[in-house]
Design a protein around this motif. Sequence first.
Motif, PDB file in Angstrom:
ATOM      1  N   UNK A 215      39.363  30.393  38.536  1.00  0.00           N
ATOM      2  CA  UNK A 215      38.286  29.540  39.054  1.00  0.00           C
ATOM      3  C   UNK A 215      38.768  28.117  39.311  1.00  0.00           C
ATOM      4  N   UNK A 216      39.836  27.729  38.616  1.00  0.00           N
ATOM      5  CA  UNK A 216      40.398  26.386  38.796  1.00  0.00           C
ATOM      6  C   UNK A 216      41.483  26.351  39.859  1.00  0.00           C
ATOM      7  N   UNK A 217      41.992  27.511  40.251  1.00  0.00           N
ATOM      8  CA  UNK A 217      43.175  27.541  41.102  1.00  0.00           C
ATOM      9  C   UNK A 217      42.970  28.167  42.469  1.00  0.00           C
ATOM     10  N   UNK A 218      41.852  28.851  42.670  1.00  0.00           N
ATOM     11  CA  UNK A 218      41.665  29.562  43.933  1.00  0.00           C
ATOM     12  C   UNK A 218      40.257  29.371  44.464  1.00  0.00           C
ATOM     13  N   UNK A 219      40.119  29.605  45.735  1.00  0.00           N
ATOM     14  CA  UNK A 219      38.792  29.636  46.349  1.00  0.00           C
ATOM     15  C   UNK A 219      38.176  30.992  46.059  1.00  0.00           C
ATOM     16  N   UNK A 220      36.944  30.994  45.600  1.00  0.00           N
ATOM     17  CA  UNK A 220      36.259  32.243  45.244  1.00  0.00           C
ATOM     18  C   UNK A 220      35.185  32.549  46.279  1.00  0.00           C
ATOM     19  N   UNK A 221      35.268  33.738  46.874  1.00  0.00           N
ATOM     20  CA  UNK A 221      34.217  34.219  47.764  1.00  0.00           C
ATOM     21  C   UNK A 221      33.537  35.398  47.077  1.00  0.00           C
ATOM     22  N   UNK A 222      32.539  35.084  46.238  1.00  0.00           N
ATOM     23  CA  UNK A 222      31.837  36.126  45.493  1.00  0.00           C
ATOM     24  C   UNK A 222      30.719  36.713  46.348  1.00  0.00           C
ATOM     25  N   UNK A 223      30.292  37.926  45.991  1.00  0.00           N
ATOM     26  CA  UNK A 223      29.270  38.654  46.740  1.00  0.00           C
ATOM     27  C   UNK A 223      29.632  38.751  48.216  1.00  0.00           C
ATOM     28  N   UNK A 224      30.930  39.014  48.460  1.00  0.00           N
ATOM     29  CA  UNK A 224      31.421  39.107  49.835  1.00  0.00           C
ATOM     30  C   UNK A 224      32.303  40.335  49.993  1.00  0.00           C
ATOM     31  N   UNK A 225      32.459  40.756  51.238  1.00  0.00           N
ATOM     32  CA  UNK A 225      33.345  41.862  51.545  1.00  0.00           C
ATOM     33  C   UNK A 225      33.977  41.662  52.915  1.00  0.00           C
ATOM     34  N   UNK A 226      35.139  42.273  53.115  1.00  0.00           N
ATOM     35  CA  UNK A 226      35.824  42.196  54.402  1.00  0.00           C
ATOM     36  C   UNK A 226      35.140  43.147  55.383  1.00  0.00           C
TER      37      UNK A 226
END
Length: 328
Positions: free
Chosen positions: A198-209
């Motif tokens: 959570x401190x090091x990456x961008x989080x795209x939660x509740x998402x899908x490709x």
Amino acid sequence: MKEVYDVTIIGGGPIGLFTAFYCGMRKLKTKIIEASLQLGGKISLFYPEKIIRDIGGIPQIKGELLVKQLIEQAKTFDPTVVCGERADLLERSADGTFVITCTNGNTHYTKTIILAVGHGLFKPKKLKIDGAEQYLGTCLHYTVDRLSIFEGKDVVISGGGNTAVDWANELSSIAKSVTIIHRKDEFSAHEQQVERIKLQARICALCQIKAIHGKENQLDISVENLRTKQTDRLKADHLLICHGIESDFGNLVNWGLKMAENRFVVNNRMETNIPGIFAVGDAVIYPNKLKLIAGGFMEGPVAVNSAAQFLHPDKPLVDLYSTHYDFS
């Protein structure tokens, strides 16, 4: 003339390898049968570059080095190693000897069996997006063979389990950016690792490709928000898919072994319901099972001791330590 072994270990992953070493400590004539063409199991196939930190006395070690050392250790007492053969049929002779027939028709004879098959034959669950496979090996990955290809790159990881989170943390130190896409709003990974990411990456939660397109070795990824149904675009040099593994025990499930939750049921002596057959590692289930390599390293010697007692029920079982041997 058929050659009969005291113990045949089915599975040449980390637990099977250490189990073979301990068989040698017990002076048991041992064979390893591995379905793939190389020893090392899931680590060799999927995680050679992964840093492993949960083995006592080893602060950290790359997967490929751990496997190399386990193979060297397993060969201490010269077990017979057969790769590229998958155990299929099982029979028992009148004298109690097990006859294992592999899918290629080869037969193996043994007095006891230790199953160290992990999750069976496995392959990564594929990204079910039209046209995705055309990027495989250049921009799209299911495993990490070399960390160096991600250095200074924009990396997108799809998944929310331990593998996805661990790789996100590992790559964040060398990649230009790391984005992790997850269908849920909570990760099913170790809490400490989740807090790190959570401190090091961008989080795209509740998402899908939803779709991917590529141009000049760069991906254009369409990402759908499952709550709002809105679609955003992400640019990425590499896309790493960590959607889990599909496993298959093959015909082992028809051997008459008791199973629960797609694993073999054993007791605290690693005994299955069939006398003479034992099981260890990720393949087994019993109360308070610990799914760690370190846990499997304990189960292997327990199974070997049980096999030794099965072979020689009237012979006292003496505790064994490596200090009892001269390895020079």
